[in-house]
Design a protein around this motif. Structure first.
Motif, PDB file in Angstrom:
ATOM      1  N   LEU A   1       0.827  -1.206   0.000  1.00 25.13           N
ATOM      2  CA  LEU A   1       0.000   0.000   0.000  1.00 25.13           C
ATOM      3  C   LEU A   1       0.864   1.261   0.000  1.00 25.13           C
ATOM      4  CD1 LEU A   1      -2.745  -1.069   2.571  1.00 25.13           C
ATOM      5  CD2 LEU A   1      -2.998  -0.840   0.086  1.00 25.13           C
ATOM      6  N   ASP A   2       1.940   1.258   0.784  1.00 23.65           N
ATOM      7  CA  ASP A   2       2.846   2.412   0.844  1.00 23.65           C
ATOM      8  C   ASP A   2       3.521   2.644  -0.509  1.00 23.65           C
ATOM      9  OD1 ASP A   2       4.239   4.528   2.214  1.00 23.65           O
ATOM     10  OD2 ASP A   2       6.013   3.218   2.167  1.00 23.65           O
ATOM     11  N   ALA A   3       3.956   1.568  -1.154  1.00 23.95           N
ATOM     12  CA  ALA A   3       4.607   1.701  -2.459  1.00 23.95           C
ATOM     13  C   ALA A   3       3.624   2.242  -3.501  1.00 23.95           C
ATOM     14  CB  ALA A   3       5.174   0.357  -2.900  1.00 23.95           C
ATOM     15  N   LEU A   4       2.380   1.777  -3.468  1.00 22.77           N
ATOM     16  CA  LEU A   4       1.373   2.299  -4.390  1.00 22.77           C
ATOM     17  C   LEU A   4       1.103   3.774  -4.134  1.00 22.77           C
ATOM     18  CD1 LEU A   4      -1.096  -0.718  -4.413  1.00 22.77           C
ATOM     19  CD2 LEU A   4       0.214   0.124  -6.366  1.00 22.77           C
ATOM     20  N   ASN A   5       1.069   4.157  -2.867  1.00 22.62           N
ATOM     21  CA  ASN A   5       0.861   5.559  -2.514  1.00 22.62           C
ATOM     22  C   ASN A   5       2.008   6.430  -3.025  1.00 22.62           C
ATOM     23  OD1 ASN A   5      -0.223   7.854  -1.388  1.00 22.62           O
ATOM     24  ND2 ASN A   5       0.501   7.403   0.676  1.00 22.62           N
ATOM     25  N   ARG A   6       3.244   5.964  -2.823  1.00 24.99           N
ATOM     26  CA  ARG A   6       4.409   6.719  -3.312  1.00 24.99           C
ATOM     27  C   ARG A   6       4.439   6.784  -4.839  1.00 24.99           C
ATOM     28  NH1 ARG A   6       9.026   3.789  -1.669  1.00 24.99           N
ATOM     29  NH2 ARG A   6       7.703   2.246  -0.718  1.00 24.99           N
ATOM     30  N   ALA A   7       3.842   5.784  -5.498  1.00 26.24           N
ATOM     31  CA  ALA A   7       3.818   5.756  -6.962  1.00 26.24           C
ATOM     32  C   ALA A   7       2.733   6.669  -7.540  1.00 26.24           C
ATOM     33  CB  ALA A   7       3.604   4.334  -7.451  1.00 26.24           C
ATOM     34  N   GLY A   8       1.911   7.248  -6.663  1.00 27.87           N
ATOM     35  CA  GLY A   8       0.908   8.193  -7.135  1.00 27.87           C
ATOM     36  C   GLY A   8      -0.484   7.623  -7.313  1.00 27.87           C
ATOM     37  N   VAL A   9      -0.725   6.412  -6.826  1.00 25.92           N
ATOM     38  CA  VAL A   9      -2.066   5.833  -6.906  1.00 25.92           C
ATOM     39  C   VAL A   9      -2.900   6.486  -5.812  1.00 25.92           C
ATOM     40  CG1 VAL A   9      -3.421   3.727  -6.762  1.00 25.92           C
ATOM     41  CG2 VAL A   9      -1.155   3.677  -7.801  1.00 25.92           C
ATOM     42  N   ALA A  10      -3.948   7.195  -6.229  1.00 24.88           N
ATOM     43  CA  ALA A  10      -4.722   7.995  -5.282  1.00 24.88           C
ATOM     44  C   ALA A  10      -5.603   7.153  -4.375  1.00 24.88           C
ATOM     45  CB  ALA A  10      -5.589   8.995  -6.048  1.00 24.88           C
ATOM     46  N   SER A  11      -6.216   6.106  -4.919  1.00 27.92           N
ATOM     47  CA  SER A  11      -7.169   5.325  -4.144  1.00 27.92           C
ATOM     48  C   SER A  11      -6.924   3.836  -4.374  1.00 27.92           C
ATOM     49  CB  SER A  11      -8.591   5.691  -4.580  1.00 27.92           C
ATOM     50  OG  SER A  11      -9.530   4.892  -3.914  1.00 27.92           O
ATOM     51  N   VAL A  12      -6.859   3.099  -3.280  1.00 23.50           N
ATOM     52  CA  VAL A  12      -6.636   1.658  -3.344  1.00 23.50           C
ATOM     53  C   VAL A  12      -7.703   0.979  -2.501  1.00 23.50           C
ATOM     54  CG1 VAL A  12      -5.035  -0.219  -2.831  1.00 23.50           C
ATOM     55  CG2 VAL A  12      -4.146   1.967  -3.609  1.00 23.50           C
ATOM     56  N   GLY A  13      -8.321  -0.051  -3.053  1.00 21.03           N
ATOM     57  CA  GLY A  13      -9.294  -0.832  -2.310  1.00 21.03           C
ATOM     58  C   GLY A  13      -8.663  -2.109  -1.800  1.00 21.03           C
ATOM     59  N   LEU A  14      -9.187  -2.615  -0.705  1.00 18.66           N
ATOM     60  CA  LEU A  14      -8.711  -3.878  -0.141  1.00 18.66           C
ATOM     61  C   LEU A  14      -9.739  -4.956  -0.444  1.00 18.66           C
ATOM     62  CD1 LEU A  14      -7.363  -2.649   3.304  1.00 18.66           C
ATOM     63  CD2 LEU A  14      -6.049  -3.264   1.282  1.00 18.66           C
ATOM     64  N   MET A  15      -9.286  -6.065  -0.960  1.00 22.70           N
ATOM     65  CA  MET A  15     -10.189  -7.165  -1.331  1.00 22.70           C
ATOM     66  C   MET A  15     -10.482  -8.047  -0.129  1.00 22.70           C
ATOM     67  SD  MET A  15      -8.607  -8.253  -5.012  1.00 22.70           S
ATOM     68  CE  MET A  15      -9.741  -9.582  -5.185  1.00 22.70           C
ATOM     69  N   THR A  16     -11.718  -8.528  -0.069  1.00 20.00           N
ATOM     70  CA  THR A  16     -12.122  -9.482   0.964  1.00 20.00           C
ATOM     71  C   THR A  16     -13.058 -10.503   0.329  1.00 20.00           C
ATOM     72  OG1 THR A  16     -14.045  -8.141   1.570  1.00 20.00           O
ATOM     73  CG2 THR A  16     -12.018  -7.756   2.816  1.00 20.00           C
ATOM     74  N   GLU A  17     -13.378 -11.526   1.069  1.00 19.54           N
ATOM     75  CA  GLU A  17     -14.372 -12.522   0.664  1.00 19.54           C
ATOM     76  C   GLU A  17     -15.662 -12.205   1.398  1.00 19.54           C
ATOM     77  OE1 GLU A  17     -14.457 -15.229  -1.361  1.00 19.54           O
ATOM     78  OE2 GLU A  17     -12.436 -14.826  -2.085  1.00 19.54           O
ATOM     79  N   PRO A  18     -16.822 -12.322   0.740  1.00 19.03           N
ATOM     80  CA  PRO A  18     -18.071 -12.105   1.472  1.00 19.03           C
ATOM     81  C   PRO A  18     -18.310 -13.228   2.472  1.00 19.03           C
ATOM     82  CG  PRO A  18     -18.487 -12.690  -0.823  1.00 19.03           C
ATOM     83  CD  PRO A  18     -17.021 -12.557  -0.675  1.00 19.03           C
ATOM     84  N   LEU A  19     -18.775 -12.864   3.659  1.00 21.78           N
ATOM     85  CA  LEU A  19     -19.095 -13.861   4.679  1.00 21.78           C
ATOM     86  C   LEU A  19     -20.388 -14.570   4.319  1.00 21.78           C
ATOM     87  CD1 LEU A  19     -18.332 -11.949   7.992  1.00 21.78           C
ATOM     88  CD2 LEU A  19     -17.006 -13.772   6.958  1.00 21.78           C
ATOM     89  N   GLU A  20     -20.427 -15.859   4.577  1.00 21.51           N
ATOM     90  CA  GLU A  20     -21.647 -16.624   4.309  1.00 21.51           C
ATOM     91  C   GLU A  20     -22.642 -16.356   5.416  1.00 21.51           C
ATOM     92  OE1 GLU A  20     -21.506 -20.215   2.578  1.00 21.51           O
ATOM     93  OE2 GLU A  20     -19.639 -19.845   1.522  1.00 21.51           O
ATOM     94  N   GLN A  21     -23.878 -16.075   5.033  1.00 24.76           N
ATOM     95  CA  GLN A  21     -24.923 -15.747   6.011  1.00 24.76           C
ATOM     96  C   GLN A  21     -25.558 -16.988   6.540  1.00 24.76           C
ATOM     97  OE1 GLN A  21     -25.401 -12.684   7.077  1.00 24.76           O
ATOM     98  NE2 GLN A  21     -23.919 -11.841   5.661  1.00 24.76           N
TER      99      GLN A  21
END
Length: 147
Positions: free
Chosen positions: A127-147
């Motif tokens: 995330l830090d490297a992407l920020n230094r590279a100029g990427v303004a917004s980064v999303g974090l991937m997750t798996e949906p929880l089973e209900q």
């Protein structure tokens, strides 16, 4: 009367049977080894109940998603527009590829998928490297929880 050998006509023929044998052996080797070739990094994402799918994000932003995967050993992989994951990248190569994709399509969503068994430091470094590279917004991937 002296013996005179018969004159034989020279013919130029290629015997293709050995080539066919070699091709069949190569075919068998490729068929046997193909299941062992992995197409991506095995990442076990943490779960959440409020996550959007990549398809929903792609519709919202109308850009091809750029997915960066971090496995449990800190190895990086990248996938652009749902293509196969290119894995085994170092940080600089990954950043160069992300910058190039963002220049082609600035509306692309950048997502980081970290293995749930990965050390937190690997994901923060990415995330830090992407920020230094100029990427303004980064999303974090997750798996949906089973209900």
């Amino acid at each position: 009367m002296a013996y005179q050998p018969k004159k034989r006509k020279m013919t130029a023929e290629i015997n293709v049977v050995p080539y066919i044998d070699v091709m069949l052996v190569l075919l068998i080797i490729f068929m046997v080894t193909a299941p062992f070739v992995t197409q991506g990094v095995d990442v076990e994402l943490p779960g959440t109940s409020t996550a959007k799918t990549v398809a929903e994000l792609s519709k919202d932003d109308s850009g091809a998603p750029i997915i960066i995967e971090v496995d449990q050993h800190g190895n990086l992989g990248i996938s652009v527009n749902n293509e196969d994951v290119i894995r085994g990248l170092d940080m600089n190569t990954m950043l160069t590829r992300v910058r190039a994709e963002l220049q082609l399509n600035p509306k692309s969503t950048v997502l980081v998928g970290g293995d749930s068994r990965a050390q937190y430091a690997y994901i923060i470094e990415t995330l830090d490297a992407l920020n230094r590279a100029g990427v303004a917004s980064v999303g974090l991937m997750t798996e949906p929880l089973e209900q």
